[in-house]
Design a protein around this motif. Structure first.
Motif, PDB file in Angstrom:
ATOM      1  N   SER A 137       0.801  -1.225   0.000  1.00 50.88           N
ATOM      2  CA  SER A 137       0.000   0.000   0.000  1.00 50.88           C
ATOM      3  C   SER A 137       0.834   1.276   0.000  1.00 50.88           C
ATOM      4  CB  SER A 137      -0.978   0.006   1.172  1.00 50.88           C
ATOM      5  OG  SER A 137      -0.301  -0.001   2.405  1.00 50.88           O
ATOM      6  N   CYS A 138       2.115   1.189   0.341  1.00 52.95           N
ATOM      7  CA  CYS A 138       2.955   2.395   0.322  1.00 52.95           C
ATOM      8  C   CYS A 138       3.268   2.839  -1.098  1.00 52.95           C
ATOM      9  CB  CYS A 138       4.248   2.181   1.103  1.00 52.95           C
ATOM     10  SG  CYS A 138       5.436   1.072   0.298  1.00 52.95           S
ATOM     11  N   SER A 139       3.121   1.935  -2.067  1.00 52.21           N
ATOM     12  CA  SER A 139       3.481   2.271  -3.450  1.00 52.21           C
ATOM     13  C   SER A 139       2.267   2.392  -4.365  1.00 52.21           C
ATOM     14  CB  SER A 139       4.443   1.223  -4.004  1.00 52.21           C
ATOM     15  OG  SER A 139       3.800  -0.030  -4.091  1.00 52.21           O
ATOM     16  N   ILE A 140       1.059   2.315  -3.808  1.00 58.06           N
ATOM     17  CA  ILE A 140      -0.158   2.439  -4.607  1.00 58.06           C
ATOM     18  C   ILE A 140      -0.811   3.775  -4.306  1.00 58.06           C
ATOM     19  CG2 ILE A 140      -2.462   1.495  -5.010  1.00 58.06           C
ATOM     20  CD1 ILE A 140      -1.301  -1.226  -4.268  1.00 58.06           C
ATOM     21  N   ARG A 141      -1.045   4.537  -5.358  1.00 58.21           N
ATOM     22  CA  ARG A 141      -1.702   5.832  -5.192  1.00 58.21           C
ATOM     23  C   ARG A 141      -3.217   5.637  -5.107  1.00 58.21           C
ATOM     24  NH1 ARG A 141      -0.809   9.704  -9.496  1.00 58.21           N
ATOM     25  NH2 ARG A 141      -1.860   8.088 -10.665  1.00 58.21           N
ATOM     26  N   VAL A 142      -3.875   6.446  -4.307  1.00 58.00           N
ATOM     27  CA  VAL A 142      -5.326   6.373  -4.176  1.00 58.00           C
ATOM     28  C   VAL A 142      -5.985   6.542  -5.541  1.00 58.00           C
ATOM     29  CG1 VAL A 142      -7.356   7.536  -3.218  1.00 58.00           C
ATOM     30  CG2 VAL A 142      -5.388   7.077  -1.779  1.00 58.00           C
ATOM     31  N   GLY A 143      -5.442   7.374  -6.386  1.00 61.19           N
ATOM     32  CA  GLY A 143      -5.996   7.598  -7.706  1.00 61.19           C
ATOM     33  C   GLY A 143      -5.955   6.372  -8.604  1.00 61.19           C
ATOM     34  N   ASP A 144      -5.137   5.380  -8.253  1.00 60.74           N
ATOM     35  CA  ASP A 144      -5.040   4.153  -9.033  1.00 60.74           C
ATOM     36  C   ASP A 144      -5.989   3.064  -8.545  1.00 60.74           C
ATOM     37  OD1 ASP A 144      -3.061   5.303 -10.601  1.00 60.74           O
ATOM     38  OD2 ASP A 144      -1.452   4.552  -9.318  1.00 60.74           O
ATOM     39  N   VAL A 145      -6.707   3.323  -7.463  1.00 59.83           N
ATOM     40  CA  VAL A 145      -7.640   2.349  -6.899  1.00 59.83           C
ATOM     41  C   VAL A 145      -9.051   2.705  -7.366  1.00 59.83           C
ATOM     42  CG1 VAL A 145      -8.565   1.373  -4.770  1.00 59.83           C
ATOM     43  CG2 VAL A 145      -6.161   2.033  -4.889  1.00 59.83           C
ATOM     44  N   GLN A 146      -9.762   1.706  -7.853  1.00 62.64           N
ATOM     45  CA  GLN A 146     -11.137   1.909  -8.312  1.00 62.64           C
ATOM     46  C   GLN A 146     -12.109   1.718  -7.145  1.00 62.64           C
ATOM     47  OE1 GLN A 146     -11.634   2.848 -11.536  1.00 62.64           O
ATOM     48  NE2 GLN A 146      -9.400   2.817 -11.597  1.00 62.64           N
ATOM     49  N   ALA A 147     -13.273   2.344  -7.228  1.00 60.65           N
ATOM     50  CA  ALA A 147     -14.292   2.202  -6.178  1.00 60.65           C
ATOM     51  C   ALA A 147     -14.749   0.754  -6.048  1.00 60.65           C
ATOM     52  CB  ALA A 147     -15.481   3.108  -6.474  1.00 60.65           C
ATOM     53  N   SER A 148     -14.652  -0.006  -7.124  1.00 61.34           N
ATOM     54  CA  SER A 148     -15.080  -1.413  -7.104  1.00 61.34           C
ATOM     55  C   SER A 148     -14.004  -2.360  -6.554  1.00 61.34           C
ATOM     56  CB  SER A 148     -15.462  -1.861  -8.517  1.00 61.34           C
ATOM     57  OG  SER A 148     -14.347  -1.741  -9.382  1.00 61.34           O
ATOM     58  N   ASP A 149     -12.778  -1.868  -6.358  1.00 60.97           N
ATOM     59  CA  ASP A 149     -11.710  -2.709  -5.803  1.00 60.97           C
ATOM     60  C   ASP A 149     -11.990  -3.025  -4.346  1.00 60.97           C
ATOM     61  OD1 ASP A 149     -10.305  -2.741  -8.192  1.00 60.97           O
ATOM     62  OD2 ASP A 149      -9.033  -1.044  -7.622  1.00 60.97           O
ATOM     63  N   ARG A 150     -11.746  -4.265  -3.951  1.00 57.93           N
ATOM     64  CA  ARG A 150     -11.927  -4.700  -2.564  1.00 57.93           C
ATOM     65  C   ARG A 150     -10.580  -4.667  -1.848  1.00 57.93           C
ATOM     66  NH1 ARG A 150     -13.381  -8.568  -5.571  1.00 57.93           N
ATOM     67  NH2 ARG A 150     -12.048 -10.071  -4.518  1.00 57.93           N
ATOM     68  N   ILE A 151     -10.445  -3.779  -0.889  1.00 59.57           N
ATOM     69  CA  ILE A 151      -9.215  -3.650  -0.102  1.00 59.57           C
ATOM     70  C   ILE A 151      -9.456  -4.322   1.239  1.00 59.57           C
ATOM     71  CG2 ILE A 151      -7.594  -2.039   0.957  1.00 59.57           C
ATOM     72  CD1 ILE A 151      -8.679   0.040  -1.157  1.00 59.57           C
ATOM     73  N   VAL A 152      -8.550  -5.217   1.624  1.00 62.97           N
ATOM     74  CA  VAL A 152      -8.661  -5.886   2.925  1.00 62.97           C
ATOM     75  C   VAL A 152      -7.353  -5.660   3.677  1.00 62.97           C
ATOM     76  CG1 VAL A 152      -9.021  -8.057   4.149  1.00 62.97           C
ATOM     77  CG2 VAL A 152     -10.231  -7.630   2.012  1.00 62.97           C
ATOM     78  N   THR A 153      -7.470  -5.072   4.867  1.00 63.70           N
ATOM     79  CA  THR A 153      -6.318  -4.868   5.738  1.00 63.70           C
ATOM     80  C   THR A 153      -6.273  -6.010   6.750  1.00 63.70           C
ATOM     81  OG1 THR A 153      -7.521  -3.615   7.409  1.00 63.70           O
ATOM     82  CG2 THR A 153      -6.635  -2.371   5.530  1.00 63.70           C
ATOM     83  N   ILE A 154      -5.276  -6.000   7.594  1.00 61.64           N
ATOM     84  CA  ILE A 154      -5.167  -7.051   8.611  1.00 61.64           C
ATOM     85  C   ILE A 154      -6.387  -7.065   9.534  1.00 61.64           C
ATOM     86  CG2 ILE A 154      -3.830  -5.651  10.233  1.00 61.64           C
ATOM     87  CD1 ILE A 154      -2.220  -8.313  10.794  1.00 61.64           C
ATOM     88  N   GLU A 155      -6.981  -5.892   9.770  1.00 61.27           N
ATOM     89  CA  GLU A 155      -8.177  -5.834  10.608  1.00 61.27           C
ATOM     90  C   GLU A 155      -9.360  -6.549   9.977  1.00 61.27           C
ATOM     91  OE1 GLU A 155      -5.899  -1.988  11.588  1.00 61.27           O
ATOM     92  OE2 GLU A 155      -6.375  -3.119   9.772  1.00 61.27           O
ATOM     93  N   GLY A 156      -9.364  -6.685   8.657  1.00 65.01           N
ATOM     94  CA  GLY A 156     -10.479  -7.297   7.958  1.00 65.01           C
ATOM     95  C   GLY A 156     -10.307  -8.782   7.677  1.00 65.01           C
ATOM     96  N   LEU A 157      -9.209  -9.380   8.119  1.00 64.55           N
ATOM     97  CA  LEU A 157      -8.962 -10.787   7.828  1.00 64.55           C
ATOM     98  C   LEU A 157      -9.871 -11.733   8.601  1.00 64.55           C
ATOM     99  CD1 LEU A 157      -5.083 -10.948   7.575  1.00 64.55           C
ATOM    100  CD2 LEU A 157      -6.755 -10.976   5.712  1.00 64.55           C
TER     101      LEU A 157
END
Length: 83
Positions: A57-77
């Motif tokens: 996530s340190c190398s991904i810009r917010v502008g490159d993420v789509q609203a339909s992309d599913r992001i899961v952090t450690i809290e969501g595992l």
């Protein structure tokens, strides 16, 4: 403004498109399980799943993420947030 689906919740965040996803997750959303490590996508401390693929996530810009992309952090595992 960007829409991000983080751990199953769609969130509206107001940040510049070139802001690293890591900082949005930690500072805007308040999920601090994802850590800053090296800042150059080598150590893996900032890893999240985006559409079931591990990404730094340190190398991904917010502008490159789509609203339909599913992001899961450690809290969501885990359903009970035990991670």
């Amino acid at each position: 403004m960007a829409k991000l689906n983080i751990n199953g919740t769609v969130r509206d965040v107001e940040v510049e498109p070139d802001t690293p996803l890591l900082w949005v997750i930690r500072e805007q959303v308040g999920l601090t399980g994802t850590k800053y490590g090296c800042g150059i996508a080598q150590c893996g401390a900032c890893s999240v799943h985006i559409n079931d693929e591990v990404q730094r996530s340190c190398s991904i810009r917010v502008g490159d993420v789509q609203a339909s992309d599913r992001i899961v952090t450690i809290e969501g595992l885990a359903a009970d947030a035990s991670h």
